[in-house]
Design a protein around this motif. Structure first.
Motif, PDB file in Angstrom:
ATOM      1  N   LYS A 134     -31.143  -7.469   8.071  1.00  0.00           N
ATOM      2  CA  LYS A 134     -29.745  -7.248   9.101  1.00  0.00           C
ATOM      3  C   LYS A 134     -29.475  -5.940   8.978  1.00  0.00           C
ATOM      4  N   LEU A 135     -29.032  -5.591   7.640  1.00  0.00           N
ATOM      5  CA  LEU A 135     -28.588  -4.238   7.377  1.00  0.00           C
ATOM      6  C   LEU A 135     -29.540  -3.051   7.796  1.00  0.00           C
ATOM      7  N   GLN A 136     -30.799  -3.021   7.725  1.00  0.00           N
ATOM      8  CA  GLN A 136     -31.792  -2.300   7.966  1.00  0.00           C
ATOM      9  C   GLN A 136     -31.807  -2.245   9.507  1.00  0.00           C
ATOM     10  N   ALA A 137     -31.885  -3.481  10.221  1.00  0.00           N
ATOM     11  CA  ALA A 137     -31.742  -3.378  11.957  1.00  0.00           C
ATOM     12  C   ALA A 137     -30.585  -2.739  12.335  1.00  0.00           C
ATOM     13  N   ALA A 138     -29.300  -2.708  11.440  1.00  0.00           N
ATOM     14  CA  ALA A 138     -28.285  -1.927  11.885  1.00  0.00           C
ATOM     15  C   ALA A 138     -28.069  -0.408  11.482  1.00  0.00           C
ATOM     16  N   GLY A 139     -29.149   0.031  10.726  1.00  0.00           N
ATOM     17  CA  GLY A 139     -29.209   1.316  10.544  1.00  0.00           C
ATOM     18  C   GLY A 139     -28.739   1.955   9.061  1.00  0.00           C
ATOM     19  N   ALA A 140     -28.507   1.028   8.379  1.00  0.00           N
ATOM     20  CA  ALA A 140     -27.867   1.247   6.844  1.00  0.00           C
ATOM     21  C   ALA A 140     -28.820   2.052   6.392  1.00  0.00           C
ATOM     22  N   ASP A 141     -28.419   3.522   5.789  1.00  0.00           N
ATOM     23  CA  ASP A 141     -29.169   4.301   5.205  1.00  0.00           C
ATOM     24  C   ASP A 141     -29.388   3.898   3.753  1.00  0.00           C
ATOM     25  N   THR A 142     -28.474   3.761   2.939  1.00  0.00           N
ATOM     26  CA  THR A 142     -28.797   3.044   1.616  1.00  0.00           C
ATOM     27  C   THR A 142     -27.938   1.654   1.367  1.00  0.00           C
ATOM     28  N   ILE A 143     -28.440   0.779   0.753  1.00  0.00           N
ATOM     29  CA  ILE A 143     -27.995  -0.567   0.363  1.00  0.00           C
ATOM     30  C   ILE A 143     -27.622  -0.861  -1.126  1.00  0.00           C
ATOM     31  N   VAL A 144     -26.788  -0.795  -1.677  1.00  0.00           N
ATOM     32  CA  VAL A 144     -26.405  -0.887  -3.155  1.00  0.00           C
ATOM     33  C   VAL A 144     -25.906  -2.156  -3.466  1.00  0.00           C
ATOM     34  N   PHE A 145     -26.630  -2.858  -4.161  1.00  0.00           N
ATOM     35  CA  PHE A 145     -26.023  -4.315  -4.742  1.00  0.00           C
ATOM     36  C   PHE A 145     -25.511  -4.270  -6.117  1.00  0.00           C
ATOM     37  N   ASP A 146     -24.326  -4.748  -6.126  1.00  0.00           N
ATOM     38  CA  ASP A 146     -23.525  -5.041  -7.313  1.00  0.00           C
ATOM     39  C   ASP A 146     -23.777  -6.440  -7.985  1.00  0.00           C
ATOM     40  N   ILE A 147     -25.118  -6.958  -7.777  1.00  0.00           N
ATOM     41  CA  ILE A 147     -25.628  -8.150  -8.202  1.00  0.00           C
ATOM     42  C   ILE A 147     -26.695  -8.143  -9.062  1.00  0.00           C
ATOM     43  N   LEU A 148     -26.453  -8.921 -10.177  1.00  0.00           N
ATOM     44  CA  LEU A 148     -27.497  -8.738 -11.174  1.00  0.00           C
ATOM     45  C   LEU A 148     -28.723  -9.824 -10.935  1.00  0.00           C
ATOM     46  N   PHE A 149     -29.856  -9.335 -10.805  1.00  0.00           N
ATOM     47  CA  PHE A 149     -30.979 -10.147 -10.841  1.00  0.00           C
ATOM     48  C   PHE A 149     -31.847 -10.354 -11.969  1.00  0.00           C
ATOM     49  N   PRO A 150     -31.400 -10.785 -13.293  1.00  0.00           N
ATOM     50  CA  PRO A 150     -32.115 -10.669 -14.394  1.00  0.00           C
ATOM     51  C   PRO A 150     -33.301 -11.796 -14.878  1.00  0.00           C
ATOM     52  N   GLU A 151     -33.215 -12.851 -14.099  1.00  0.00           N
ATOM     53  CA  GLU A 151     -34.206 -13.940 -14.125  1.00  0.00           C
ATOM     54  C   GLU A 151     -35.105 -14.066 -12.862  1.00  0.00           C
ATOM     55  N   PRO A 152     -36.400 -14.273 -13.217  1.00  0.00           N
ATOM     56  CA  PRO A 152     -37.341 -14.503 -11.947  1.00  0.00           C
ATOM     57  C   PRO A 152     -36.997 -15.504 -11.062  1.00  0.00           C
ATOM     58  N   SER A 153     -37.453 -15.403  -9.861  1.00  0.00           N
ATOM     59  CA  SER A 153     -37.089 -16.633  -9.132  1.00  0.00           C
ATOM     60  C   SER A 153     -38.291 -16.810  -8.002  1.00  0.00           C
ATOM     61  N   PRO A 154     -38.318 -17.791  -7.149  1.00  0.00           N
ATOM     62  CA  PRO A 154     -39.453 -17.962  -6.289  1.00  0.00           C
ATOM     63  C   PRO A 154     -39.384 -17.033  -5.125  1.00  0.00           C
ATOM     64  N   ASP A 155     -38.245 -16.803  -4.894  1.00  0.00           N
ATOM     65  CA  ASP A 155     -37.979 -15.920  -3.680  1.00  0.00           C
ATOM     66  C   ASP A 155     -37.962 -14.223  -4.123  1.00  0.00           C
ATOM     67  N   ASP A 156     -38.348 -13.869  -5.209  1.00  0.00           N
ATOM     68  CA  ASP A 156     -38.515 -12.750  -5.684  1.00  0.00           C
ATOM     69  C   ASP A 156     -39.242 -11.758  -4.739  1.00  0.00           C
ATOM     70  N   ALA A 157     -40.533 -12.335  -4.425  1.00  0.00           N
ATOM     71  CA  ALA A 157     -41.664 -11.577  -3.583  1.00  0.00           C
ATOM     72  C   ALA A 157     -41.104 -11.134  -2.148  1.00  0.00           C
ATOM     73  N   GLU A 158     -40.083 -12.266  -1.752  1.00  0.00           N
ATOM     74  CA  GLU A 158     -39.681 -11.899  -0.266  1.00  0.00           C
ATOM     75  C   GLU A 158     -38.526 -10.812  -0.357  1.00  0.00           C
ATOM     76  N   LEU A 159     -37.847 -11.107  -1.472  1.00  0.00           N
ATOM     77  CA  LEU A 159     -36.636 -10.060  -1.742  1.00  0.00           C
ATOM     78  C   LEU A 159     -37.294  -8.596  -1.809  1.00  0.00           C
ATOM     79  N   ALA A 160     -38.386  -8.609  -2.779  1.00  0.00           N
ATOM     80  CA  ALA A 160     -39.078  -7.155  -3.111  1.00  0.00           C
ATOM     81  C   ALA A 160     -39.456  -6.679  -1.698  1.00  0.00           C
ATOM     82  N   ARG A 161     -40.063  -7.477  -0.914  1.00  0.00           N
ATOM     83  CA  ARG A 161     -40.744  -7.056   0.370  1.00  0.00           C
ATOM     84  C   ARG A 161     -39.558  -6.430   1.378  1.00  0.00           C
ATOM     85  N   ALA A 162     -38.515  -7.146   1.342  1.00  0.00           N
ATOM     86  CA  ALA A 162     -37.229  -6.554   1.933  1.00  0.00           C
ATOM     87  C   ALA A 162     -36.796  -5.229   1.519  1.00  0.00           C
ATOM     88  N   MET A 163     -36.793  -5.137   0.286  1.00  0.00           N
ATOM     89  CA  MET A 163     -36.210  -3.843  -0.450  1.00  0.00           C
ATOM     90  C   MET A 163     -37.211  -2.825   0.097  1.00  0.00           C
TER      91      MET A 163
END
Length: 355
Positions: A84-113
């Motif tokens: 959604k932010l990419q569609a809105a033209g965001a230049d840089t996205i900075v997450f202040d959220i830690l993702f230390p453990e693997p998740s089944p959705d990691d592949a989808e999140l990695a593709r979006a990134m």
């Protein structure tokens, strides 16, 4: 005023020696440090930094928790907000959220990134505990490889428990991560220091004070849930660096600041957004070397020790007031012109003691 009763005649030597002894005695207390912090707070809250036009915050607020559900959310939700932010033209996205453990959705999140191409993820240094040394918590390997950069998310608290700054580089041993704000500028890279510290030692470098734009809520902030549910809005995010993190009460890190103290603390993500705003405008404030404070105090002692004994008593008050004003002027010029934080507490105390 008749000074004949004084057991020792006031001379530059006697006055200078007495002032030096008094300053050394006061230096052993917490007064100079508290006075320096108080002066900084008064100055920076009276003249807040101008917020950058290219920064925004997407907040995990109470509304988002009510609509999306209890934390932690599936990482596919974060993938949706990136799209959604990419569609809105965001230049840089900075997450202040830690993702230390693997998740089944990691592949989808990695593709979006990867599709966005400029997503920054945080690194945390976990404090030591029983049977555990200080350690780094990195995003999962899949997410780390898809990120454009990694940055540490640590903010420093001063002796009074108030957050005023951070280290631009922090890490274990010789591998130092840039701060989230520095990583977002795309100019700072992980640094390998040359001091040869062991890999379990916390190493910090490049402390800077962050001139805040105001209290909590000053920077443009948009609810995570509304960003997801509403159409992409380029007027809010086009060309901007967007920080994503928690602002809900009791959720995430909260930091007392010069604007709020403990009454209305600021979320960690907003502090990092302020740091980016200041860093992108070259407004960060650097402390001076440790010798500057004693040097200013010594120069003030010498000035007053030479001039005051030669003055009439009626003029000593004006001389001391002028010295106070000059020291404050030097402090303000350094803070807002040279972007340096001068420790002037001792130099301010000298005229009061001399009078």
């Amino acid at each position: 005023m008749n000074r004949d009763w004084l057991p020792i005649k006031t001379t530059p030597w006697t006055m200078g020696l007495l002032l030096t002894l008094l300053i050394l005695f006061i230096q052993a207390s917490a007064l100079p440090d508290r006075l320096n912090l108080w002066l900084y707070d008064i100055a920076t809250t009276s003249l807040p930094a101008k917020p950058s036009d290219d920064v925004a915050i997407v907040a995990i607020d109470e509304l988002s928790l009510n609509r999306i559900g209890r934390w932690p959310w599936q990482r596919s939700v974060h993938a949706d907000v990136i799209r959604k932010l990419q569609a809105a033209g965001a230049d840089t996205i900075v997450f202040d959220i830690l993702f230390p453990e693997p998740s089944p959705d990691d592949a989808e999140l990695a593709r979006a990134m990867a599709n966005h191409g400029n997503v920054v993820l945080p690194v945390y240094l976990s404090p030591p505990a029983l049977n555990y040394l200080l350690s780094e918590q990195l995003p999962t390997a899949q997410l780390a490889s898809a990120a454009a950069a990694l940055g540490h998310a640590h903010v420093e608290l001063d002796t009074d428990g108030v957050a005023r700054g951070l280290y631009l580089f922090n890490g274990l041993g010789r591998h130092l991560w840039p701060s989230l704000s520095a990583a977002a500028t795309r100019t700072a890279k992980p640094n390998t220091s040359s001091h040869g510290a062991p890999p379990f030692v916390n190493v910090r470098d490049g402390y800077h004070a962050v001139p805040l734009a105001g209290g909590a809520g000053t920077l443009p902030t948009h609810s995570y849930a509304r960003v997801l549910s509403e159409p992409a809005n380029p007027s809010l995010f086009n060309g901007k660096t967007v920080f994503v993190g928690a602002t809900a009460a009791g959720f995430g890190d909260i930091l007392p600041t010069p604007f709020s103290g403990l009454s209305r603390p600021m979320s960690g993500v907003e502090f990092h957004a302020n740091a980016y705003s200041a860093l992108s405008q070259a407004l960060m404030i650097k402390p001076t070397p440790s010798w500057v404070g004693p040097g200013l105090a010594l120069a003030t002692i010498l000035l007053l020790a030479i001039t005051l004994p030669r003055m009439r008593p009626t003029r000593t008050l004006l001389a001391c007031l002028f010295t106070l004003a000059a020291v404050i002027a030097v402090f303000l010029l350094g803070l807002f012109t040279a972007r340096v934080w001068l420790p002037v507490a001792n130099a301010l105390l000298v005229p009061l003691l001399a009078f």
